[in-house]
Design an enzyme around this catalytic site. Structure first.
Site, mmCIF file in Angstrom:
data_model
loop_
_atom_site.group_PDB
_atom_site.id
_atom_site.type_symbol
_atom_site.label_atom_id
_atom_site.label_comp_id
_atom_site.label_asym_id
_atom_site.label_seq_id
_atom_site.Cartn_x
_atom_site.Cartn_y
_atom_site.Cartn_z
ATOM 1 N N ASN A 162 16.825 -9.518 5.998
ATOM 2 C CA ASN A 162 16.202 -9.175 4.653
ATOM 3 C C ASN A 162 16.048 -7.718 4.460
ATOM 4 O OD1 ASN A 162 13.926 -10.038 2.784
ATOM 5 N ND2 ASN A 162 12.702 -8.603 3.758
ATOM 6 N N ILE A 165 11.082 -3.982 -0.065
ATOM 7 C CA ILE A 165 10.385 -2.682 -0.229
ATOM 8 C C ILE A 165 8.830 -2.718 0.026
ATOM 9 C CG2 ILE A 165 9.531 -0.986 -1.960
ATOM 10 C CD1 ILE A 165 12.441 -1.233 -3.327
ATOM 11 N N HIS A 184 5.782 -11.833 2.363
ATOM 12 C CA HIS A 184 7.079 -11.219 2.429
ATOM 13 C C HIS A 184 7.866 -11.767 3.596
ATOM 14 C CE1 HIS A 184 5.328 -7.890 -0.535
ATOM 15 N NE2 HIS A 184 5.611 -8.873 -1.065
ATOM 16 N N GLU A 275 -2.646 1.884 -5.475
ATOM 17 C CA GLU A 275 -1.660 0.851 -5.750
ATOM 18 C C GLU A 275 -1.282 0.395 -7.311
ATOM 19 O OE1 GLU A 275 0.460 -0.974 -4.265
ATOM 20 O OE2 GLU A 275 0.285 -0.600 -2.173
#
Length: 489
Positions: A162, A165, A184, A275
């Site tokens: 995989n 990011i 993820h 964020e």
């Protein structure tokens, strides 16, 4: 031709007036992040920035806002820079459906020019700085992280590879903190490594070609290869090179490659970090990475990504590549789906335009959004509109919500679903209720409302849109020529 490294892409941006070279001396903080934030405020055609004279860093060069506009993304796909967003979306979908593309294994790469294995000090190697003043430390936030499922062997292990990011905090000379969001793939790899009681080998690549950064931020299926997807999107074989230490395949064109391992069952405080939600995320206990080898090009380029109150570069980089997989996955279940817009705050809001077969159909489309790979961790609000509404045209979407939506019949609330923990509205972190807003025209057996006399544009409107657009382009060229004559005189 596709770009297989960052440098050739920056050259192309430069040739098409989408790169600003900042030659004056700047301070790492706050100048670089402030300039990248300012670039985003210039609108959706803002340029990339290349800083070449940074106070305190000898010979360092830092690229910012590389993916930070629709023209930049069009150039990355070898399309005219003024290609409209919706046209870029459907071209991206077309290439996405060519998966798998070809992958080319090469024996060597430019990033092998300089190798550091002893006395690693990332503070000396990388030109680090804080992006927002409240960040808990220096972050690397546009690196591609490569990992595999350690519970598998041989070809199965290689096929599980995989590329993603994730935000990375530099915590020491060779120690990093990494945030693997549960939705993820790397979180699955880490869980399986810790079940086995072993460390998880990883490779972190910085300063990458534009397409692998796009794919690394893309919610593709678990068994799909990011490199094969990059090959499909580029239309040519994607070049990779196997690392000597970890045996992982990494992009040929990277500027830096950091090899190491996520330490099994070790957690340390990480954060806070400004964020993409426009909020600081706070501190959490996160996995720890130990770096044992660093390789990089001579005079390497460091690429960073400013993110903060939307819109910033991340909103462009995670835009079309979120819309396209959602569109394809929805289309498999509902051929009536026309287009998908998941551009806003990394797809926490998803807008779907679709034809409807029968009453309640749009709500079913919305439920499917919530169960896609992207929807499981994002997609907090799903808005479904008629096929006549362009989901990329917010005035049209707002009209549909204003006139078609009746909360008594058209609002579906689903409690107790997962969301990424970074969502500041989640309670507890990582859990939320989600809503589906059905803003489509009711169809039998639904009968509420009165929608039989909806207006339509005059029949030659589309012809006049094209005609007026062409006239405006001619006027723009004429004005540019007149301005050039005045300046020359």
């Amino acid at each position: 031709m596709p770009f297989h490294d960052l440098r050739s892409y920056l050259d192309a941006l430069d040739e098409q007036q989408q790169l600003l070279r900042i030659e004056e001396q700047v301070k790492p903080e706050p100048d670089i992040s402030a300039a990248a934030c300012a670039a985003a405020k210039l609108g959706d055609k803002s340029p990339a920035l290349l800083f070449e004279n940074i106070l305190g860093y000898h010979d360092a060069r830092i690229a910012m806002n590389v993916h930070g506009s629709w023209p930049n993304l069009a150039i990355a796909m070898d399309m005219p820079k003024n290609t409209p967003l919706k046209q870029q979306f459907f071209e991206f979908v077309r290439r996405y459906q060519n998966y798998p593309g070809e992958v080319e294994h090469r024996d060597s790469a430019p990033w092998q020019e300089v190798v550091i294995e002893d006395d690693i000090n990332l503070f000396d190697i990388l030109p680090l700085f804080r992006l927002n003043h409240g960040d808990g430390g220096f972050y690397i936030d546009k690196a591609s992280v490569v990992s595999r499922d350690p519970s598998l062997e041989g070809k199965e292990n290689e096929d599980s590879q995989n590329v993603g990011i994730y935000r990375i905090e530099v915590k020491g000379k060779k120690h990093l903190g990494l945030q693997p969001v549960p939705a993820h793939d790397i979180a699955i790899h880490l869980q399986r490594a810790e079940e086995l009681g072993v460390d998880l080998p990883i490779a972190i690549t910085i300063g990458n070609d534009p397409m692998i950064s796009t794919v690394g931020a893309m919610p593709i299926l678990y068994n799909q290869s990011e490199y094969a997807m990059a090959g499909a999107l580029n239309g040519t074989p994607y070049p990779i090179v196997k690392t000597a230490l970890t045996g992982l395949d990494v992009p040929w064109g990277s500027e830096f490659v950091l090899e190491g391992r996520i330490l099994s069952r070790v957690r340390e405080a990480e954060g806070p970090f400004g964020e993409f939600t426009g909020h600081y995320s706070g501190g959490r206990q996160m996995p720890v990475v130990e770096i044992t080898k660093v390789s990089h090009r001579k005079n390497p380029l460091f690429e960073h990504l400013y993110l903060g109150m939307p819109w910033t570069e991340i909103d462009y980089m995670m835009g079309i590549n979120t819309c396209a997989p959602l569109y394809v996955q929805l289309k498999e279940a509902f051929p009536e789906v026309v287009a998908v817009n998941a551009l806003y705050t990394h797809g926490l809001v998803v807008i779907v335009s679709t034809k409807t077969r029968f009453g309640g159909f749009a709500k079913g489309v919305g439920m499917r959004v919530l169960t896609t790979p992207h929807g499981l961790g994002y997609a907090k609000m799903v808005i479904v509109v008629d096929e006549t509404i362009d989901p990329f045209n917010l005035p049209q979407v707002m009209w549909a919500m204003s006139t078609k939506f009746n909360p008594e019949y058209d609002l579906v609330t689903v409690p107790g679903l997962s969301i990424l923990p970074l969502d500041p509205a989640s309670q507890p972190a990582g859990m939320t209720s989600k809503v589906i807003i059905d803003a489509t025209t009711p169809k039998a057996p639904e009968e509420h409302g009165h929608f039989s006399q909806e207006l339509r544009d005059p029949i030659t409107t589309d012809d006049w849109v094209e005609k007026l657009h062409n006239m405006m382009q001619v006027n723009s060229l004429s004005q540019a020529k007149d301005s050039s004559k005045v300046n020359n005189s």
